[in-house]
Design an enzyme around this catalytic site. Structure first.
Site, PDB file in Angstrom:
ATOM      1  N   ASP A  67      59.123  29.194  27.691  1.00  0.00           N
ATOM      2  CA  ASP A  67      60.224  29.381  27.986  1.00  0.00           C
ATOM      3  C   ASP A  67      60.519  28.591  28.841  1.00  0.00           C
ATOM      4  OD1 ASP A  67      58.187  29.561  29.968  1.00  0.00           O
ATOM      5  OD2 ASP A  67      58.685  32.136  30.521  1.00  0.00           O
ATOM      6  N   ASN A 136      55.407  40.603  39.190  1.00  0.00           N
ATOM      7  CA  ASN A 136      56.004  41.755  38.423  1.00  0.00           C
ATOM      8  C   ASN A 136      55.524  42.357  37.473  1.00  0.00           C
ATOM      9  OD1 ASN A 136      56.842  40.115  37.193  1.00  0.00           O
ATOM     10  ND2 ASN A 136      59.461  40.579  37.859  1.00  0.00           N
ATOM     11  N   HIS A 138      55.535  40.015  35.362  1.00  0.00           N
ATOM     12  CA  HIS A 138      56.806  39.507  33.191  1.00  0.00           C
ATOM     13  C   HIS A 138      55.533  38.541  32.187  1.00  0.00           C
ATOM     14  CE1 HIS A 138      57.736  36.001  36.406  1.00  0.00           C
ATOM     15  NE2 HIS A 138      57.255  36.054  34.902  1.00  0.00           N
ATOM     16  N   GLU A 143      61.167  39.715  31.787  1.00  0.00           N
ATOM     17  CA  GLU A 143      61.087  40.700  32.901  1.00  0.00           C
ATOM     18  C   GLU A 143      61.258  42.157  32.718  1.00  0.00           C
ATOM     19  OE1 GLU A 143      60.734  38.969  36.278  1.00  0.00           O
ATOM     20  OE2 GLU A 143      62.546  38.022  36.484  1.00  0.00           O
TER      21      GLU A 143
HETATM   22  C1  GLP Z   1      56.526  32.214  36.286  1.00  0.00           C
HETATM   23  C2  GLP Z   1      56.774  31.885  34.104  1.00  0.00           C
HETATM   24  C3  GLP Z   1      55.490  32.084  33.727  1.00  0.00           C
HETATM   25  C4  GLP Z   1      54.131  32.311  34.197  1.00  0.00           C
HETATM   26  C5  GLP Z   1      54.415  33.279  35.331  1.00  0.00           C
HETATM   27  C6  GLP Z   1      53.542  33.088  36.413  1.00  0.00           C
HETATM   28  O1  GLP Z   1      58.412  32.314  36.230  1.00  0.00           O
HETATM   29  N1  GLP Z   1      57.754  31.491  33.380  1.00  0.00           N
HETATM   30  O2  GLP Z   1      55.271  32.170  32.424  1.00  0.00           O
HETATM   31  O3  GLP Z   1      53.180  32.761  33.380  1.00  0.00           O
HETATM   32  O4  GLP Z   1      55.686  33.089  36.217  1.00  0.00           O
HETATM   33  O5  GLP Z   1      53.836  31.646  37.306  1.00  0.00           O
HETATM   34  P1  GLP Z   1      52.496  31.506  38.419  1.00  0.00           P
HETATM   35  O6  GLP Z   1      51.017  30.896  36.973  1.00  0.00           O
HETATM   36  O7  GLP Z   1      52.827  29.899  39.289  1.00  0.00           O
HETATM   37  O8  GLP Z   1      52.093  32.361  39.134  1.00  0.00           O
END
Ligand code: GLP
Length: 243
Positions: A67, A136, A138, A143
């Site tokens: 992403d 959440n 995702h 989402e």
């Molecule tokens: C982000 C990314 C995801 C990631 C997630 C968790 O927004 N788009 O690909 O896995 O949220 O992030 P983190 O590892 O910082 O908790």
């Protein structure tokens, strides 16, 4: 879904790196699906160490990231292209022409989504897909919602995600409201999926992903239908699951 319960973040990162390295050693031309966020940073640090100290070779590899934020360019410090360059690509012998991150700053965002899927189809999908999980539930920026979206698409970030990611921006208002994300088809077409989770904040999402119903309200729950998923998580992230 198989689960590896590690004691802590460092062990989680090493375990994931071991699997990525094994994939690359068996198949130097492997296609790696990569994620951003805080969770895979230890994995990337370990891969850099393996490149430097053990000669792990990335020269034939191709990567596709999940992403990117819409509206910020590759030189923006919070862009995922910048993250990938600084956490991994700048420190290993990968050919940057073979590293793909969706373009967040383009006039034709819909065209970018189509091209991204076409490129992934051309290489036959990923051999191994690394994922983190949002608080959440995702994955990528898929989402929670009423449907699973198959193709790469533009999405509105939820308030929960904007809040969680605001820690990396000077202020909450700076967090982009939209992102481009690989869809569920791209993620599920991987031969193998490794999903990483660390910390208590992820416990509920991990529980819903593993034990809950398969529902777009918890996008990660779709992984229950993939034949080769490995969850590598520390004690805290697994605290909602009884073994
Ligand atoms: C982000 C990314 C995801 C990631 C997630 C968790 O927004 N788009 O690909 O896995 O949220 O992030 P983190 O590892 O910082 O908790």
């Amino acid at each position: 879904m198989q689960i590896i319960n590690t004691e802590n973040y460092a062990e989680m990162s090493k375990e994931a790196a071991r699997l990525v390295a094994a994939t690359l050693r068996l198949e130097p031309e492997a296609v790696l699906g990569l994620a951003t966020g805080s969770t895979p940073q230890g994995l990337y640090a370990e891969l850099v160490r393996m490149y430097r100290e053990e000669g792990l070779d990335f020269s034939e590899a191709t990567t596709f990231n999940l992403d990117e934020y819409v509206g910020i360019g590759p030189e923006h410090e919070q862009s995922y292209r910048y993250y990938m360059d600084t956490n991994l690509f700048n420190h290993i012998n990968i050919d940057k022409d073979n590293t793909f991150v969706p373009l967040g700053l383009t006039e034709d965002i819909e065209g970018e989504c189509e091209i991204y899927d076409e490129l992934m189809d051309m290489v036959g999908g990923t051999d191994i897909q690394i994922l983190g999980i949002g608080e959440n539930g995702h994955i990528g920026f898929n989402e929670p919602g009423s449907v699973f979206v198959a193709s790469t698409h533009v999405t509105d970030l939820t308030e929960s995600t904007i809040e969680a990611n605001s820690r990396l921006f000077a202020k909450k208002e700076d967090v982009p409201r939209r992102a481009i994300t690989m869809g569920m088809r791209g993620i599920m077409s991987a031969n193998m999926i490794i999903i990483l989770a660390s910390g208590e904040k992820k416990a509920q999402a991990v529980r819903d992903m593993v034990l809950g119903p398969v529902t777009p309200e918890c996008p990660a729950s779709l992984l229950q239908l993939h034949p080769q998923v490995l969850l590598i998580a520390d004690d805290e992230a697994l605290s909602g699951i009884e073994f």
